[in-house]
Design a protein around this motif. Sequence first.
Motif, PDB file in Angstrom:
ATOM      1  N   LEU A  95       0.815  -1.218   0.000  1.00  0.00           N
ATOM      2  CA  LEU A  95       0.000   0.000   0.000  1.00  0.00           C
ATOM      3  C   LEU A  95       0.849   1.268   0.000  1.00  0.00           C
ATOM      4  O   LEU A  95       0.318   2.357  -0.255  1.00  0.00           O
ATOM      5  N   THR A  96       2.129   1.161   0.275  1.00  0.00           N
ATOM      6  CA  THR A  96       3.000   2.346   0.242  1.00  0.00           C
ATOM      7  C   THR A  96       3.513   2.644  -1.160  1.00  0.00           C
ATOM      8  O   THR A  96       4.130   3.687  -1.383  1.00  0.00           O
ATOM      9  N   ARG A  97       3.272   1.732  -2.117  1.00  0.00           N
ATOM     10  CA  ARG A  97       3.798   1.913  -3.470  1.00  0.00           C
ATOM     11  C   ARG A  97       2.744   1.520  -4.501  1.00  0.00           C
ATOM     12  O   ARG A  97       2.969   0.686  -5.375  1.00  0.00           O
ATOM     13  N   LEU A  98       1.582   2.112  -4.401  1.00  0.00           N
ATOM     14  CA  LEU A  98       0.500   1.785  -5.334  1.00  0.00           C
ATOM     15  C   LEU A  98       0.728   2.451  -6.685  1.00  0.00           C
ATOM     16  O   LEU A  98       1.117   3.616  -6.772  1.00  0.00           O
ATOM     17  N   ASP A  99       0.453   1.709  -7.736  1.00  0.00           N
ATOM     18  CA  ASP A  99       0.429   2.265  -9.092  1.00  0.00           C
ATOM     19  C   ASP A  99      -0.969   2.847  -9.300  1.00  0.00           C
ATOM     20  O   ASP A  99      -1.905   2.136  -9.648  1.00  0.00           O
ATOM     21  N   ALA A 133      -2.837   2.214 -12.623  1.00  0.00           N
ATOM     22  CA  ALA A 133      -3.346   0.853 -12.767  1.00  0.00           C
ATOM     23  C   ALA A 133      -4.549   0.610 -11.869  1.00  0.00           C
ATOM     24  O   ALA A 133      -5.518  -0.055 -12.272  1.00  0.00           O
ATOM     25  N   VAL A 134      -4.503   1.144 -10.640  1.00  0.00           N
ATOM     26  CA  VAL A 134      -5.633   0.965  -9.730  1.00  0.00           C
ATOM     27  C   VAL A 134      -6.873   1.654 -10.278  1.00  0.00           C
ATOM     28  O   VAL A 134      -7.974   1.084 -10.279  1.00  0.00           O
ATOM     29  N   ARG A 135      -6.712   2.890 -10.767  1.00  0.00           N
ATOM     30  CA  ARG A 135      -7.869   3.595 -11.328  1.00  0.00           C
ATOM     31  C   ARG A 135      -8.446   2.833 -12.516  1.00  0.00           C
ATOM     32  O   ARG A 135      -9.671   2.712 -12.670  1.00  0.00           O
ATOM     33  N   ASP A 136      -7.576   2.308 -13.367  1.00  0.00           N
ATOM     34  CA  ASP A 136      -8.048   1.544 -14.525  1.00  0.00           C
ATOM     35  C   ASP A 136      -8.818   0.301 -14.095  1.00  0.00           C
ATOM     36  O   ASP A 136      -9.841  -0.049 -14.689  1.00  0.00           O
ATOM     37  N   ASP A 143      -8.541   9.448  -6.951  1.00  0.00           N
ATOM     38  CA  ASP A 143      -7.346   9.956  -6.273  1.00  0.00           C
ATOM     39  C   ASP A 143      -7.698  10.551  -4.914  1.00  0.00           C
ATOM     40  O   ASP A 143      -6.946  10.411  -3.938  1.00  0.00           O
ATOM     41  N   ALA A 144      -8.848  11.210  -4.841  1.00  0.00           N
ATOM     42  CA  ALA A 144      -9.269  11.800  -3.566  1.00  0.00           C
ATOM     43  C   ALA A 144      -9.500  10.712  -2.517  1.00  0.00           C
ATOM     44  O   ALA A 144      -9.169  10.890  -1.331  1.00  0.00           O
ATOM     45  N   VAL A 145     -10.072   9.578  -2.957  1.00  0.00           N
ATOM     46  CA  VAL A 145     -10.274   8.467  -2.025  1.00  0.00           C
ATOM     47  C   VAL A 145      -8.930   7.941  -1.533  1.00  0.00           C
ATOM     48  O   VAL A 145      -8.734   7.707  -0.332  1.00  0.00           O
ATOM     49  N   LEU A 146      -7.984   7.747  -2.443  1.00  0.00           N
ATOM     50  CA  LEU A 146      -6.670   7.255  -2.043  1.00  0.00           C
ATOM     51  C   LEU A 146      -5.973   8.245  -1.118  1.00  0.00           C
ATOM     52  O   LEU A 146      -5.295   7.846  -0.160  1.00  0.00           O
ATOM     53  N   ASP A 147      -6.157   9.538  -1.388  1.00  0.00           N
ATOM     54  CA  ASP A 147      -5.576  10.554  -0.500  1.00  0.00           C
ATOM     55  C   ASP A 147      -6.212  10.492   0.883  1.00  0.00           C
ATOM     56  O   ASP A 147      -5.516  10.628   1.911  1.00  0.00           O
ATOM     57  N   ASP A 148      -7.528  10.308   0.924  1.00  0.00           N
ATOM     58  CA  ASP A 148      -8.208  10.193   2.221  1.00  0.00           C
ATOM     59  C   ASP A 148      -7.722   8.973   2.991  1.00  0.00           C
ATOM     60  O   ASP A 148      -7.519   9.032   4.213  1.00  0.00           O
ATOM     61  N   PHE A 149      -7.578   7.841   2.292  1.00  0.00           N
ATOM     62  CA  PHE A 149      -7.062   6.645   2.948  1.00  0.00           C
ATOM     63  C   PHE A 149      -5.685   6.919   3.558  1.00  0.00           C
ATOM     64  O   PHE A 149      -5.387   6.508   4.684  1.00  0.00           O
ATOM     65  N   GLY A 201     -10.473  -2.456  -6.390  1.00  0.00           N
ATOM     66  CA  GLY A 201      -9.615  -2.197  -7.537  1.00  0.00           C
ATOM     67  C   GLY A 201      -8.155  -2.507  -7.247  1.00  0.00           C
ATOM     68  O   GLY A 201      -7.417  -2.985  -8.121  1.00  0.00           O
ATOM     69  N   ILE A 202      -7.711  -2.231  -6.018  1.00  0.00           N
ATOM     70  CA  ILE A 202      -6.346  -2.565  -5.621  1.00  0.00           C
ATOM     71  C   ILE A 202      -6.134  -4.079  -5.690  1.00  0.00           C
ATOM     72  O   ILE A 202      -5.156  -4.577  -6.269  1.00  0.00           O
ATOM     73  N   ALA A 203      -7.078  -4.827  -5.101  1.00  0.00           N
ATOM     74  CA  ALA A 203      -6.964  -6.290  -5.143  1.00  0.00           C
ATOM     75  C   ALA A 203      -7.074  -6.812  -6.570  1.00  0.00           C
ATOM     76  O   ALA A 203      -6.380  -7.758  -6.954  1.00  0.00           O
ATOM     77  N   ALA A 204      -7.937  -6.192  -7.363  1.00  0.00           N
ATOM     78  CA  ALA A 204      -8.114  -6.631  -8.746  1.00  0.00           C
ATOM     79  C   ALA A 204      -6.817  -6.545  -9.523  1.00  0.00           C
ATOM     80  O   ALA A 204      -6.430  -7.468 -10.252  1.00  0.00           O
ATOM     81  N   HIS A 205      -6.135  -5.431  -9.380  1.00  0.00           N
ATOM     82  CA  HIS A 205      -4.909  -5.240 -10.163  1.00  0.00           C
ATOM     83  C   HIS A 205      -3.775  -6.133  -9.681  1.00  0.00           C
ATOM     84  O   HIS A 205      -3.087  -6.769 -10.496  1.00  0.00           O
TER      85      HIS A 205
END
Length: 421
Positions: free
Chosen positions: A238-242, A245-248, A264-270, A340-344
């Motif tokens: 989780l410290t090095r997410l692409d 690729a996650v958005r796709d 991106d806003a969701v990832l920033d909030d996380f 989406g993270i798990a999917a990729h």
Amino acid sequence: MENLYDERSRARLVPEPPKRVDAPVRLAFERDRARVVHAASTRRLAAKTQVMGPQADDFVRNRLTHSLEVAQVARDVARAVGCHPDIAETAALAHDLGHPPFGHNGERVLDELAEACGGFEGNAQTLRLLTRLESKTFDADGRSVGLNLTRATLDACTKYPWRRGEAEAPGGVHGDGTPRTGRKFGVYEDDLAVFTWMREGVQGRGKCFEAQVMDLADDVAYSVHDVEDGIVAGKIDLTRLDRDAVRDSVRAWYLPSAEDARLDAVLDDFAQMDSWPVRPYDRSRRGLASLKNLTSDLVGRFCGAVQAATFASGPGPFVRHEARLVVPEGIEVEMAVLKGIAAHYVMSTAERVALMERQRDLVHDLVVVMGERGPDALDPDFADDFRQADDDAARLRVVIDQVASLTDSSAVSRHAVLTGR
């Protein structure tokens, strides 16, 4: 709380006499929960795929551990919003009973092969198990009525309360990444009598409030826990997410119209969460504790938002068909990002895609060979059903029931015995 559920909700298809006086006193919905906990189909979940197969690692979840976690989330949500915790928990424990070996991947094959007898759907199979195949009680004509659960509990176990012909066209993907090729429905035609009894007095095809709680708990559990499993397996950092690729993946699998800025806003909030990792997972005890804190915070974040939104929607009571569970749109997006993270990083790997193709071939072979050999290839209870079947469609349904009952490992071993491969 039981007084919020009328006599019709507590009714069973076959009335049961009171238990003997020296037995522990249990209310109707407590008895339902116990019956599902002790069902053979529940034990089989321990050897059925969740996302990665049960043999992949000692840590990763199987269908049973996933169901237990969904049950815990469902019970907590139910208690918080005011519906009966035992009903929601039982529905959560039962929600995956109908899954065949290899999860949605196996479900896809069975649906294609079962076209002549009305298709296959894991949720419809769950109803069939609870009301027919998982025998505990028989009616006056000698027919199994399964576990003979109450009307309210059966209704809560029904995620898609409609027939196949009433279902929408398939689209999107399942939680394990397989494409939705079959229609989602909750009852086969030859189980329609018990379904009609269960839905007596219900207008329309909406699912009851307790089923909505179960559905939310399932969504929360796999969106969070699939990421946790991927981290422990060394596939997700989780410290090095692409982010590209996650958005796709989010758009391709879950939210086609989601904009980059929103995701991106969701990832920033996380990333602003105190428990979001700032260094890679290192398999230490401290690292595991930090990971558990993250999953706990995410589950609490999602369930708390749903509780608040539901209470804001009206005065209640939040039971049966008198209310709806409100899931804020923002929470749906946040869960989609985790998926989406798990999917990729987990579900799209070439190794997993190749394995899933071999699994589909195996399930296909089992249905064909068992159909050709009939009772000799079936377990005794299914062999009896096969002999009593009136036509080819009914016999095919029995074969589908048999294959769906297998675990991943028993499907592999049965395939080896029947095919010599």
